[in-house]
Motif scaffolding. Structure first.
Motif, PDB file in Angstrom:
ATOM      1  N   VAL A   1     -33.083  32.931  21.290  1.00  6.48           N
ATOM      2  CA  VAL A   1     -34.253  32.084  21.509  1.00  6.48           C
ATOM      3  C   VAL A   1     -33.990  31.120  22.663  1.00  6.48           C
ATOM      4  O   VAL A   1     -34.805  30.973  23.569  1.00  6.48           O
ATOM      5  N   LYS A   2     -32.840  30.483  22.646  1.00  6.53           N
ATOM      6  CA  LYS A   2     -32.481  29.563  23.735  1.00  6.53           C
ATOM      7  C   LYS A   2     -32.318  30.321  25.049  1.00  6.53           C
ATOM      8  O   LYS A   2     -32.668  29.817  26.114  1.00  6.53           O
ATOM      9  N   TYR A   3     -31.791  31.537  24.984  1.00  5.47           N
ATOM     10  CA  TYR A   3     -31.591  32.340  26.190  1.00  5.47           C
ATOM     11  C   TYR A   3     -32.928  32.680  26.846  1.00  5.47           C
ATOM     12  O   TYR A   3     -33.095  32.525  28.055  1.00  5.47           O
ATOM     13  N   PHE A   4     -33.902  33.148  26.047  1.00  3.08           N
ATOM     14  CA  PHE A   4     -35.192  33.523  26.609  1.00  3.08           C
ATOM     15  C   PHE A   4     -36.017  32.319  27.043  1.00  3.08           C
ATOM     16  O   PHE A   4     -36.860  32.433  27.926  1.00  3.08           O
ATOM     17  N   ALA A   5     -35.771  31.161  26.448  1.00  2.00           N
ATOM     18  CA  ALA A   5     -36.535  29.963  26.789  1.00  2.00           C
ATOM     19  C   ALA A   5     -35.925  29.191  27.957  1.00  2.00           C
ATOM     20  O   ALA A   5     -36.563  28.294  28.494  1.00  2.00           O
ATOM     21  N   ALA A   6     -34.706  29.534  28.364  1.00  2.00           N
ATOM     22  CA  ALA A   6     -34.022  28.789  29.422  1.00  2.00           C
ATOM     23  C   ALA A   6     -34.731  28.968  30.768  1.00  2.00           C
ATOM     24  O   ALA A   6     -35.274  30.023  31.074  1.00  2.00           O
ATOM     25  N   LYS A   7     -34.719  27.897  31.560  1.00  2.00           N
ATOM     26  CA  LYS A   7     -35.366  27.923  32.885  1.00  2.00           C
ATOM     27  C   LYS A   7     -34.777  29.006  33.790  1.00  2.00           C
ATOM     28  O   LYS A   7     -35.504  29.661  34.526  1.00  2.00           O
ATOM     29  N   GLU A   8     -33.463  29.180  33.737  1.00  2.87           N
ATOM     30  CA  GLU A   8     -32.821  30.135  34.637  1.00  2.87           C
ATOM     31  C   GLU A   8     -33.130  31.596  34.281  1.00  2.87           C
ATOM     32  O   GLU A   8     -32.832  32.504  35.059  1.00  2.87           O
ATOM     33  N   ASN A   9     -33.728  31.821  33.117  1.00  2.97           N
ATOM     34  CA  ASN A   9     -34.059  33.189  32.706  1.00  2.97           C
ATOM     35  C   ASN A   9     -35.558  33.463  32.723  1.00  2.97           C
ATOM     36  O   ASN A   9     -36.010  34.453  32.156  1.00  2.97           O
ATOM     37  N   GLN A  10     -36.323  32.645  33.397  1.00  5.38           N
ATOM     38  CA  GLN A  10     -37.767  32.858  33.463  1.00  5.38           C
ATOM     39  C   GLN A  10     -38.128  34.081  34.295  1.00  5.38           C
ATOM     40  O   GLN A  10     -39.245  34.582  34.199  1.00  5.38           O
ATOM     41  N   ASP A  11     -37.190  34.578  35.090  1.00  5.60           N
ATOM     42  CA  ASP A  11     -37.455  35.779  35.879  1.00  5.60           C
ATOM     43  C   ASP A  11     -37.502  37.047  35.017  1.00  5.60           C
ATOM     44  O   ASP A  11     -37.867  38.112  35.503  1.00  5.60           O
ATOM     45  N   LEU A  12     -37.174  36.928  33.730  1.00  5.28           N
ATOM     46  CA  LEU A  12     -37.263  38.077  32.836  1.00  5.28           C
ATOM     47  C   LEU A  12     -38.711  38.418  32.489  1.00  5.28           C
ATOM     48  O   LEU A  12     -38.989  39.490  31.972  1.00  5.28           O
ATOM     49  N   GLY A  13     -39.631  37.506  32.770  1.00  8.62           N
ATOM     50  CA  GLY A  13     -41.047  37.769  32.541  1.00  8.62           C
ATOM     51  C   GLY A  13     -41.470  37.651  31.096  1.00  8.62           C
ATOM     52  O   GLY A  13     -42.407  38.331  30.671  1.00  8.62           O
ATOM     53  N   ILE A  14     -40.798  36.813  30.335  1.00  6.86           N
ATOM     54  CA  ILE A  14     -41.115  36.645  28.918  1.00  6.86           C
ATOM     55  C   ILE A  14     -42.508  36.025  28.750  1.00  6.86           C
ATOM     56  O   ILE A  14     -43.270  36.420  27.876  1.00  6.86           O
ATOM     57  N   VAL A  15     -42.846  35.065  29.616  1.00  5.18           N
ATOM     58  CA  VAL A  15     -44.148  34.404  29.533  1.00  5.18           C
ATOM     59  C   VAL A  15     -45.141  35.167  30.399  1.00  5.18           C
ATOM     60  O   VAL A  15     -44.897  35.403  31.582  1.00  5.18           O
ATOM     61  N   LYS A  16     -46.255  35.545  29.795  1.00  5.54           N
ATOM     62  CA  LYS A  16     -47.290  36.265  30.540  1.00  5.54           C
ATOM     63  C   LYS A  16     -47.974  35.329  31.529  1.00  5.54           C
ATOM     64  O   LYS A  16     -48.166  34.150  31.253  1.00  5.54           O
TER      65      LYS A  16
ATOM     66  N   ALA B   1     -41.946  31.307  21.559  1.00  8.43           N
ATOM     67  CA  ALA B   1     -43.194  30.585  21.823  1.00  8.43           C
ATOM     68  C   ALA B   1     -43.102  29.150  21.308  1.00  8.43           C
ATOM     69  O   ALA B   1     -43.542  28.215  21.986  1.00  8.43           O
ATOM     70  N   ASP B   2     -42.529  28.967  20.140  1.00  9.10           N
ATOM     71  CA  ASP B   2     -42.349  27.618  19.602  1.00  9.10           C
ATOM     72  C   ASP B   2     -41.401  26.798  20.472  1.00  9.10           C
ATOM     73  O   ASP B   2     -41.632  25.617  20.716  1.00  9.10           O
ATOM     74  N   GLU B   3     -40.343  27.430  20.933  1.00  8.26           N
ATOM     75  CA  GLU B   3     -39.361  26.730  21.775  1.00  8.26           C
ATOM     76  C   GLU B   3     -39.987  26.281  23.091  1.00  8.26           C
ATOM     77  O   GLU B   3     -39.679  25.211  23.603  1.00  8.26           O
ATOM     78  N   LEU B   4     -40.874  27.107  23.642  1.00 10.61           N
ATOM     79  CA  LEU B   4     -41.518  26.784  24.912  1.00 10.61           C
ATOM     80  C   LEU B   4     -42.823  26.010  24.727  1.00 10.61           C
ATOM     81  O   LEU B   4     -43.474  25.666  25.716  1.00 10.61           O
ATOM     82  N   SER B   5     -43.225  25.786  23.489  1.00 14.49           N
ATOM     83  CA  SER B   5     -44.482  25.106  23.156  1.00 14.49           C
ATOM     84  C   SER B   5     -45.681  25.819  23.776  1.00 14.49           C
ATOM     85  O   SER B   5     -46.546  25.205  24.398  1.00 14.49           O
ATOM     86  N   LEU B   6     -45.702  27.117  23.615  1.00 11.74           N
ATOM     87  CA  LEU B   6     -46.785  27.960  24.122  1.00 11.74           C
ATOM     88  C   LEU B   6     -47.405  28.723  22.962  1.00 11.74           C
ATOM     89  O   LEU B   6     -46.746  28.953  21.945  1.00 11.74           O
ATOM     90  N   PRO B   7     -48.665  29.144  23.108  1.00 13.00           N
ATOM     91  CA  PRO B   7     -49.240  30.008  22.064  1.00 13.00           C
ATOM     92  C   PRO B   7     -48.555  31.375  22.069  1.00 13.00           C
ATOM     93  O   PRO B   7     -48.071  31.843  23.100  1.00 13.00           O
TER      94      PRO B   7
END
Length: 94
Positions: A61-76, A26-32
Motif C-alpha cells: 500500500v505504501k509502495y503504490f501510494a509513494a510519490k516516486e512510484n506514480q509512474d506505475l499509473g495506479i491513479v487513473k 485509495a484510502d492512503e491517497l485519499s481518493l475515491p
C-alpha cells in the motif's frame, strides 16, 4: 469438475484481494476507489516484488501510494466530461 471449481474460486479470491489492495491504496491517497486502476495494481505487483527482494519496500500500500512510484499509473487520469450530442434539427417545421 473440481479443477474448474478450484480455478474459479482462486480467481474470485485473487480478485477480492486485488480489490482490497486497491481500496487500501485509495484510502492512503485519499481518493475515491473508482480513480484506482486495478489492472495497474496487478501489473505493479511485479515491481513491488522486485523492490521487496532488494529490501526497498515492505508494504504494498505504501509502495503504490509513494510519490516516486506514480509512474506505475495506479491513479487513473481524469477524463473530460462527455458532451451530449445535440440531435435537434436545424430548423423546426411549422
Amino acid at each position: 469438475m473440481n479443477g474448474i471449481k478450484l480455478q474459479i474460486w482462486a480467481t474470485w479470491l485473487f480478485y477480492a484481494v486485488l480489490v482490497d489492495l486497491g481500496d487500501a491504496v485509495a484510502d492512503e491517497l485519499s481518493l475515491p476507489f473508482d480513480r484506482i486502476s486495478l489492472e495497474m495494481i496487478y501489473r505493479g505487483l511485479y515491481h513491488f516484488s522486485v523492490a521487496h527482494d532488494k529490501g526497498k519496500a515492505d508494504d504494498p500500500v505504501k509502495y503504490f501510494a509513494a510519490k516516486e512510484n506514480q509512474d506505475l499509473g495506479i491513479v487513473k487520469a481524469l477524463r473530460k466530461p462527455v458532451t451530449k450530442l445535440n440531435l435537434a434539427p436545424f430548423f423546426a417545421p411549422p
